[in-house]
Each structure stands twice: as structure tokens, then as C-alpha cells.
Scaffold this active site. Structure first.
Site, PDB file in Angstrom:
ATOM      1  N   ASP A   1       9.891  10.526   5.197  1.00 39.71           N
ATOM      2  CA  ASP A   1       9.154  10.824   3.973  1.00 39.71           C
ATOM      3  C   ASP A   1       8.935   9.591   3.091  1.00 39.71           C
ATOM      4  OD1 ASP A   1      11.784  10.490   3.318  1.00 39.71           O
ATOM      5  OD2 ASP A   1      11.960  12.263   2.072  1.00 39.71           O
TER       6      ASP A   1
ATOM      7  N   GLY B   1      14.103  19.177   5.988  1.00 35.83           N
ATOM      8  CA  GLY B   1      12.829  18.835   5.377  1.00 35.83           C
ATOM      9  C   GLY B   1      12.602  19.597   4.087  1.00 35.83           C
ATOM     10  N   ARG B   2      13.193  19.083   2.992  1.00 32.73           N
ATOM     11  CA  ARG B   2      13.047  19.787   1.714  1.00 32.73           C
ATOM     12  C   ARG B   2      11.638  19.648   1.155  1.00 32.73           C
ATOM     13  NH1 ARG B   2      18.151  21.461   0.235  1.00 32.73           N
ATOM     14  NH2 ARG B   2      19.651  19.917   0.956  1.00 32.73           N
TER      15      ARG B   2
ATOM     16  N   GLU C   1       6.000  29.485  18.044  1.00 30.87           N
ATOM     17  CA  GLU C   1       4.916  30.420  17.773  1.00 30.87           C
ATOM     18  C   GLU C   1       4.272  30.153  16.419  1.00 30.87           C
ATOM     19  OE1 GLU C   1       4.415  33.336  19.499  1.00 30.87           O
ATOM     20  OE2 GLU C   1       2.886  33.924  18.057  1.00 30.87           O
TER      21      GLU C   1
ATOM     22  N   THR D   1      16.152   7.213   7.391  1.00 28.57           N
ATOM     23  CA  THR D   1      16.287   8.623   7.006  1.00 28.57           C
ATOM     24  C   THR D   1      15.615   9.464   8.069  1.00 28.57           C
ATOM     25  OG1 THR D   1      15.437  10.335   5.512  1.00 28.57           O
ATOM     26  CG2 THR D   1      14.308   8.241   5.468  1.00 28.57           C
ATOM     27  N   ILE D   2      16.176  10.621   8.353  1.00 25.10           N
ATOM     28  CA  ILE D   2      15.542  11.451   9.379  1.00 25.10           C
ATOM     29  C   ILE D   2      14.280  12.136   8.858  1.00 25.10           C
ATOM     30  CG2 ILE D   2      17.718  11.903  10.598  1.00 25.10           C
ATOM     31  CD1 ILE D   2      17.592  14.774   9.418  1.00 25.10           C
ATOM     32  N   ASP D   3      14.045  12.079   7.531  1.00 24.60           N
ATOM     33  CA  ASP D   3      12.990  12.915   6.939  1.00 24.60           C
ATOM     34  C   ASP D   3      11.574  12.346   7.082  1.00 24.60           C
ATOM     35  OD1 ASP D   3      14.763  14.890   6.150  1.00 24.60           O
ATOM     36  OD2 ASP D   3      15.219  13.881   4.285  1.00 24.60           O
TER      37      ASP D   3
ATOM     38  N   ASP E   1      14.505   7.153  -0.108  1.00 28.55           N
ATOM     39  CA  ASP E   1      13.863   6.867  -1.399  1.00 28.55           C
ATOM     40  C   ASP E   1      14.875   6.659  -2.523  1.00 28.55           C
ATOM     41  OD1 ASP E   1      14.552   9.521  -1.353  1.00 28.55           O
ATOM     42  OD2 ASP E   1      12.537  10.282  -1.786  1.00 28.55           O
TER      43      ASP E   1
ATOM     44  N   ARG F   1      27.101   8.413  -2.172  1.00 27.79           N
ATOM     45  CA  ARG F   1      26.262   8.437  -3.373  1.00 27.79           C
ATOM     46  C   ARG F   1      27.117   7.894  -4.518  1.00 27.79           C
ATOM     47  NH1 ARG F   1      22.028  11.393  -1.233  1.00 27.79           N
ATOM     48  NH2 ARG F   1      22.788  12.668   0.477  1.00 27.79           N
TER      49      ARG F   1
ATOM     50  N   GLY G   1      21.833   9.757   2.704  1.00 25.58           N
ATOM     51  CA  GLY G   1      22.170  10.490   3.930  1.00 25.58           C
ATOM     52  C   GLY G   1      22.093   9.559   5.124  1.00 25.58           C
TER      53      GLY G   1
END
Lengths: 328, 328, 328, 328
Positions: A134, A175-176, A192, A130-132, A107, A76, A15
Site C-alpha cells: 500500500d 488488507g485494512r 467465486e 510490508t505485506i500490504d 507508511d 512500535r 509490522g
């Protein structure tokens, strides 16, 4: 006797994330600085297999630092998962006298790099894009800071409407597996409640909490939900549950989706990408193989792939408390 | 026997910075969380002297996290530099049964706090809020990240014009003593040269460098200049010097000025402000006095005022190299 | 017998404005639509003289609609003011079998086009691209709407700081001869006073007005000043005058400068540029010469150059009243 | 004998739109200018029924011009659809000596105003505030221009990702009955295809068109779809259809949703809101009843409610051609 690096190829895979162009630019200019030839590979590992190459001089990459996406494109590649595909890729590298490879991605990208590097004893350095956020071993990945700003700006707009109508909004963010975006952007947007994969609050406690805050005088609310959150089947089902069980609000859903991957990178991501791109070339010059360059405590570090691939960073429990207190 | 904190006042002082409102909000909500009364003081130390107070409940601070500036307003107070002024301030605190004070600002703010805290043995905790990032003991100050994004977005716009006309632009950014904004925003904006107070390149070498880059094929250029840079008398004089000695460009000057202090805070600054605001209340609960709460390696730290006031952080020499390489 | 247009050249000239790229793209695609060959000319009339040409296919102009500046670059050409220069330009057009020319720019650009078109009986259509909105016969010029948004966003940031400190800010915006930007952006930014070339309020009345509004409870103020305003020698002198004669505020100056020319165009400017680019090709196909395409009452119109060059549109007096009332 | 207006109430009703706050501010300041008392009504017609009023002085509305949403809040009121509810509303107006009413909203708001005004012979003037631009008799509604910019900025981000991955994106934008947002934002965002309620292209022709453009060398595509478009059951079903019948792209869906209603208004919307707010007070002073103030050819006009409610403006067929040509 060391093998001096004379020719580096660079690709982006997986991605896309804001700042990838800045990282490619930095790799290209670091090569120029060290008088190393630099080649760009289009469409990630697929372009490596097809020999889809382009020479990158220092002027080729001008006016790219502020652009989202990746001008080398990403894809990919199923073929790269086969030995035959990787053989073809290696042939192209050899035929072009390429000594080393910089791969920019997440990853999945690093897993491919690890396999390929081992198979052909080929020096590869990874750059976390990556934006994640992770990837273990780096405080931040390229694109994460920009994605947080994009999410916060989008929720600011939704808040205008929520406030005007006394509504409750459920906003799904990326965010999986990791709740970093949800947690930080949720705090930043004054949410909230923040629902993340790492913690399952449970529907009943969520409802109780919403009732309490309604009593405390709140007239509108934003709930930030990470994609991978487990509280309901999905965000629409959760919205129905709240709507059914809570009289006082009109409940609406927004899925932010792919706007989170794009946009001009933030200053932080541009500087990070510049540092990591240069760090990747430094690592190759210093004979590193199979490492990711990361940032830790504001310093560039080299992290072996197996370590980087050991899973996400743990959620910062201090931030969970911050979320609780600021949403009082 | 410890003195339990029952009532905290909060003020903002010195130049405003984006995220100050988020910090006030966090102080107010942390107080509500710990069942401590919270009072806002208008116009910094001047409002303390005048007793210009307002109670802050958790709902008072709603819809503030995304707003630039400070709704408590800020001011410089000459009266607070006198013993008499400080006496009056102390009287107001005593009369309102205020046990402790949170001050949000920069080094001037902390100096005032140090003097006042010593004089009256009054517990004060500082929160670093300034775009200049010139406080020792914290990785970042509130507002700095936002200012970097503001500068980079402004220079992106200037670049459009520079590219369209083959021009050289000198862009002055804030930073009287510290080159952090210039250096980071300069890298982020893809500046050709970055002139900072910590390093004096010299006019001749600047000229040589510009000539070289013109030869290398660059058709337009951005030079980022920190306010406090020593290379010329001022940015206009420097522009004249370049214009006179370099044929190939048309030279233009832009002074970004006060747009750098405003704007909706970035996600990073909102989260940082939230953490530091909560951290300040935590510090007071834990009987700290005369400390600044800062962030170091992603953790909240308490830094004695004298240490925070020991001057700017040193410039990151690694970034100087990054600037050199990426502008090749 | 009509001469069917088979080959159109397009150039941008004068100060750049956001949306010029969108206009070039529209010209190129309209040519493709009508099966007309399209050539881009670099650096305005100077590139015409030097034969600095590039073929523009429909894919050449992809991903340009959202970019500020002009990828064909712009320049001022002294040579084009000479008959010899224009002869050379004409030779290049003839040698490349170019039948007609689209010029994107402001009044200077159209003046050059008028002379050249007359001299060589060469069909030229103009597209109004300038942030100044100072062309008669079109409701808007390309880039004007974007510039207004840029100014308003910048002043919003300055307002954060003005509010936080009870300050008075003088903000200089572009507009040497026309107060359109100052007047509209001043109303949009909620300015206290707006100083434009078309109206000279006089220093004393300005001062009176500021005193009145201070009395009415205003604690901070923004004054928007057009470059061409005649009230003082310049904005700094005016600031000194106010500072000396008005106790209650601290007076600051910001010159917005070249950020006003850049940035990604607004939706309005992108659509306008697309319509005018297509309209220019339509005009040439319909055998128009020496006209500007403009927009009036949402419809495309063809305006003879001499009419377009007859000076700025008059200031909308209705807006002067709006400014007065909303700043009460 | 005329009845001089001495007291005006203002409310916002229906879906909120950016610029409503600027319109309220203008009404309040125009009242102050004409020495008319001004009262704000919270939550639209519901607040009228409940007497939820607040006096609005010229300083009450400060720092509102740049804020999205409506600080008076909006709501849909079932009670106002009953005669009893409207009686209560009228009682509150009478008891507070309110002479006239300004209602800011869309067609539903004006329908309510028409009924109420007729029933009680009460002077009401409407101000068109809706992002949908679906009110006849005014060139633009307040919020429409801002929504276009929000959509275009969002699609710019999606384009980064689309380009990086050779993807086709379907982006749903607001517009149940009117394709104005889709058509203008689609042109502005450089969309490949634009699907609007007013035109049903048909799935097969859409597919043919996508195949053609793929052949012509396009590697990624954005299709903008108005909510009310009839081409498939919904956007997800349409995406499946394309995915099944078109090999060459990976198809993704994004629904922009409520971010389109929020955000700081554009300069155009701020100026428009200021003019219309003043125009509404002018209309009441001039004894108008049951009219909407609109803008036509840059001038303020008074449009009888029945005329404003006669349906959307027709789609601009010229823009359909622009969309066709620029997406070649």
C-alpha cells in the site's frame, strides 16, 4: 563539498514482513562493498532511542536471506512520537558517528522518518517492507508476493474441504485499506467472489451472484474478504446473512490472520529485498535524503517520502474484470 | 465487415510449465463470458493433426487453477513440421467450425503458429508459457516465477547440508540459452557465484573468487550454474576442476532437473495466466492475428510473433551487480 | 555408589539429517531441567579432538526446532580412528569435567562411540539421526520421515511433467544399503515400479512389467530407484536399456541428491527428536552406557550399541505387496 | 460354504481428511488385483440412499494419491439415521449386486456402519480417516500426520512474527475431545504451553508459568490450545485474561480452522491409506464383518467396531513430560 557517508545504521519498524531479513543483509553487504561501516538497530525507533545497537559485518548476516520476520526485531515506539524521544535517538546516532539511516517498514515508518529527518537534517532512506503493498511509487513492497503465496496455499487447502462437502467458505485476508492481497490472492485461489474495501458490492448483489453460480452448477465456493471490506459489520455477520438467505450451502468462516506475515520469503521478495537494500545504500552515497527506494518497471527508483505517503496505489480495474470473468 | 469469432480452440505445446492449466481455464471461461464456444486440443499440434478435441465448458476446467502441468497434455509434433500435417490440422479446424486458435507455449510453439497462421490465414494468438522466461516482449512468461521458487526452496535444503558440513555445492538449474533462472534464483538463494550463458567468468577467476571468499570467513558455498553455461565441459568436469585446485572444501554436484517444471503455480503465475488467457480471447475478438499476448509494466500487450521470436530478453546487468554485492 | 552426572556434552556426526537441531535442543533443555551442565561440541568427533566446545543453555538453542541441518556442524574425522586422536578427545572431556557424551548420528557414529566408550570407560548414549532409517532397534531414525516427504513432494512435481508429456521418469533416491526410502516414498508417490537393493527384479522382468502397464492404459510412469539398487550399472545405463527396448515412452532420469538431507523437519521428526534427546539424558542419569535410545511401539527404549549396529531392519515384505497392488 | 466377494462399494463419510483419496485408490486397485468389481458411492451414506454410484476401475483413480479431500465427496446424512433411509440404501446395494462395503471416516461413520451391518447382515469394513486420531485400536488415523505438519508449518510462520515483535500468540488447533493434535504439534512447534481437553492446568498456573518463562529470558511465546480445552470460556476470553494480568507481552489470537483438514497428504498418510485400503479388501475377502482395519506396531489389524468406538486413545503421558521439558 559533499559529505562522504562512512557509517550507516539500519532498522526495521512496524509490522514485520517476509524479506526484511534479506533487506537488512543487502544493506549490510552493500556497506561492506562500499567500505562503509554498518550498524543494526534493534526494535525499530525504540532501539534508536535506547541505543540498542549491534555492528553488522558481512558474515553477521549470513543464512538470513531465507528467514521470515526480522532478526533486528520490530516495535512500535510511542516515545519516538515525542520530541524528547527523537532527541535521544539523535544523540545516540551522533555519539556513534552514524551518518545516515536506512529504515525498512511501511507508511508509519516513513512518516516517522520524514519528521526525524527534517528535524535533525539527518539523511534517511526508506525501504518499503510490508505485506500490504500500500505504498505509492513502488510496484511492489517486500513481503507482498510471499503473503500472496501463503494465502493461496491456505485457500488451496480450504478448497479441498469445500469441494469434499459442497460448502461455501468465507476467508478473511489482510488488507485494512487496500484490497491488493484479496484481489490477487482471490484470483489466484479461484475465488467465486472477492470483497475489497475499494468496492462495495452490497449484500443483495452478492447473494444474487451466489444464487446464479449455484444454478450454473458450482457445488462449492470460496469468497475472499479483505479485512477492511465494508459489506457487513464483519465476516461473521456476513456469513450469518448468507446462511440465512441461501439454502443450498453450509457456510463456514476462516480468518487467516498472522500466518500471512510469516514464512520464508519467495524468490521474488528475496531478489526485491536485495535490490532495494543495495539501492538504499546507493541513494545515501548519492546524497539522497528523505526518499524511499522503490521498484518501477523493473528499475530502482528514488521516491520522495511525501509522494510515497500519498496513499495506496489505486486498485487495478483490469484485475476486477479478470476476477469477474474467471469466476464465471 | 468483420468476422465475429464464434469458436476458439486452445492447445498447449512444448515443455510444460506451472500455470498452463490456469491459462487454459482462463481461455475457457473468457469464451463462456463472451458466449464463444471453446474446444480443447490434446497433445499440442499433434492433437490438432489427429483431431483429438474436447469441448471445454466453464465447469470442465474447475479445480485446475492450482495444478501443475497441463491437463490437455503437450507433445512435440514432427508431423506439424510438414505441409501435409498442417493441412490435416487445418481440415480438422475447418470441419469443427473453429474460427481461431490460442496456443500456449514457448518459442517453438510460436514459430509453428506463425507458419500455420500465414499458410492458412488462420487467426492465432500465442500465450507465453515456459519456465525459461526467454520470450521477448513480455516481462514474464507463465511458470517462470514458480520455477524460481522451486529452485530457491531446493537450494535452501541443500544449504542446510552445505552449512552442516562446510561443503561447496554446484547446483545446475534450467536455462540453455538464458540465465534468468540462474541469476534470479542464485540471488534469491544467496549463492556465492552464479554462472550463466551470457557471461563467461572463466575457471581461473572463479577459483580466485572462491579462494577470496574462503579467506573472508565463509565456511560453505553454493554455486548456481545454468545448464547453458560455458565455463566447463559440464558441471561434473567443473566440480572436478574445483576439487583439484581448492583444498578447503568438499565439492558436491546437484542437478535439479525436471522438478523445476512441475509444482502448483505461485499466485503470481496463476494471476498472470488468468490475465493472459483472457487477453488472448480479447485479442482474437479484436481481430488480432499472429500476435502473442504479453505483460509489460503490469499491462496486457499484443506483440507480433516475429518480435516475440527475436530472441531472449537481455540479461539485467543491474542484477549482475546485485549478485556481486550480496555475495561479498 | 553411583556417579551422579553433572556435565554432558553433545555432538552430531556423519551425514546430517533434519531434526538433528531439535535433538540437540532437547538434550540441552533436558540438561537444564535436571540441572546438568551442557556443552555442545562442534564438527563431531573432530571437534572433540580439537576441544571445539560451546556451552549450551536453554536459550542458546531457541528457534532451532524447525531448522534443517545441525548448527553444531558435522564432519568425518580420520584422526578419531587413531588411538592418539581418541586420547586427545578424552583429555578435552576430562579437562572440561565432562561426565558423559550424547552422540547424534548413524551407524558410523555409533561405531566410533562404542570404541571410545570401551577404551576410556566413558558413558556414551547414541541418538539415531540419519535419513536412511537403517539402524536396528528403533522403528524410526530422526530425519527419515522428513526425507520421505521431500522425496514425495519432488516426485509430485515430476509427475506433473510426466503426465503432461506421456513420459517415463527414473528417479534416484538415497539408500545405498536400505530400500526403506525408495519403498515408502515410491508407494507414497504412486510409483509404477520400485527398485531396491534388497530385491533384484532383473531387467527383463522390469521391461515386461512396463509393457504390461502400458497396455493397461497407463500413459506415464515413475520408477523410483534406490541408489544401492543392483539392476543396472547405474540409473543412466538402466534408462538407456529401457529407452532402447521400449518404444512407447520417452525416458528421463532425475537424481534427487542432497535435497533429501535438508529441509525443515516434519512434525513427526521434531517430536521424535525431542523424545530421543530427552531419553538420552534420562539414560545417562540412569547410568546407562554404550546404548542407543530408540523408539519401538511408540515407547522409548535403550538398545545396546552392538545390537543397533547389527545391520538394517529387514524390509517390510507387506510393503512390497502394497507396492505391487497399488501400481496395478 | 463361503460367499465369495464379487463386488465392493466404497464411500467416504464425515469430515474429510488428507489421504482419503489415497485410500479410495487403494480399495479400487486392490479390487482390480483380486478381480473384484469396485463401485464408488458419492456423498457418503446420502449417496448410498440415492444410489449415486460410479464404477471405479484402476485407471479411474489415477493421479489421486497426492490430492487432499475426497473426490467421492462426503456428507452428513440425516436420512441414514432413519430405518427408511437405510432400507433404501440396502435396496440400491442389492440392485447393484454389491456384496460388501468399505466405509472411510471417523467414529460417526463407524456407528452408522455398525447399525446398518447388523440390520441387514451386510459385510462392512471401516477405514479410519480423520485428522483427529481419536479412534481406539489403531495407532494412527489417515490424515492425522498431515494435519500435524500443516499445524506446525502454520505456527512456524506465526513464530516469525512473534519473534519479531516480542509477542505472545494463542493458536487454536482442532481437537474437541482429543488433545493429540495440540500435544504433538505443540511439541513440534516448540510451544511454550499446550492446553488440551484431557488436562486442565487452570488459569492461575498458566499465568505463573508464563511469568516464570518471561523471567528466564524468553521474549516471545506460542501457546497451543485445543478446541476442546476447558481453561477459559474460549480462546478470546483466555487471551483477554492473559493480556490483563501479564504486562510484558502483547497477546494475539489465531484460530487455524479448516486449513487443518486440507492439503496434499504426507508420505506417511499416503502409505497408511494405501495399506488400510488394501487391508479393508483383504478383510472382506477373509469374511470379516463389522471390523475396522487399523495399524498397530506397523502391522495391519482388524478391530471390531464396538472396540474401535470405545473412545479415544488415552493421552500419552510421556509426551506431557516432553512438552514440559522442551519448553523450559
Amino acid at each position: 563539498m559533499t559529505n562522504k557517508i562512512k557509517h550507516i545504521a539500519v532498522l526495521t519498524s512496524g509490522g514485520d514482513s517476509p524479506g526484511m531479513n534479506a533487506a537488512i543483509r543487502a544493506v549490510s553487504r552493500a556497506c561492506a562493498f562500499h567500505e562503509i561501516k554498518c550498524t543494526g538497530v534493534y526494535r525499530g525507533y525504540q532501539g534508536l532511542i535506547e541505543g540498542d545497537f549491534k555492528e553488522l559485518g558481512p558474515r553477521t548476516v549470513k543464512n538470513l536471506i531465507n528467514r521470515g520476520g526480522t532478526f533486528l526485531k520490530s516495535a512500535r515506539s510511542k516515545a519516538f512520537m515525542t520530541r524528547e524521544g527523537r532527541n535521544q535517538a539523535f544523540e545516540h546516532l551522533k555519539n556513534n558517528s552514524i551518518d545516515a539511516l536506512v529504515v525498512i517498514g511501511g507508511d508509519g515508518t516513513f512518516k516517522g522518518a520524514e519528521v526525524f529527518g527534517n528535524e535533525f537534517q539527518f539523511p534517511i532512506v526508506g525501504v518499503p517492507g510490508t505485506i500490504d503493498n500500500d505504498i505509492r511509487g513502488t510496484d511492489h513492497t517486500i513481503g507482498y508476493d510471499t503473503a500472496l503465496n501463503t494465502v493461496v496455499e491456505a485457500i488451496d487447502k480450504i478448497r479441498d474441504t469445500a469441494n469434499s462437502h459442497n460448502r461455501l467458505f468465507l476467508v478473511e485476508v489482510m488488507g485494512r485499506n487496500a484490497g491488493d492481497i484479496a484481489l490477487n490472492a482471490g484470483i489466484g485461489a479461484g475465488a467465486e467472489e472477492i470483497l475489497i474495501p475499494e468496492e462495495n458490492l452490497g449484500k443483495e448483489r452478492l447473494l444474487e451472484s451466489l444464487k446464479r453460480s449455484r444454478k450454473s452448477g458450482k457445488t462449492s465456493s470460496i469468497i475472499v474478504v479483505a479485512e477492511g471490506d465494508q459489506i457487513g459489520k464483519n465476516i461473521f455477520e456476513l456469513a450469518d446473512y448468507i446462511d440465512t438467505n441461501l439454502d443450498s450451502y453450509e457456510v463456514k468462516v476462516t480468518v487467516l490472520g498472522h500466518i500471512q506475515r510469516g514464512g520464508s520469503p519467495s524468490c521474488y521478495d528475496r531478489v526485491l529485498a536485495s535490490r532495494l537494500g543495495i539501492g538504499a545504500v546507493d541513494a545515501l552515497i548519492n546524497q539522497h535524503k528523505a526518499v524511499m527506494v522503490g521498484i518501477a518497471h523493473k528499475k530502482i527508483v528514488n521516491v520522495p517520502f511525501e509522494q510515497a505517503l500519498a496513499g495506496s496505489n489505486d486498485i487495478d480495474t483490469d484485475l476486477l474484470r479478470v476476477a469477474d470473468i474467471t469466476s464465471i
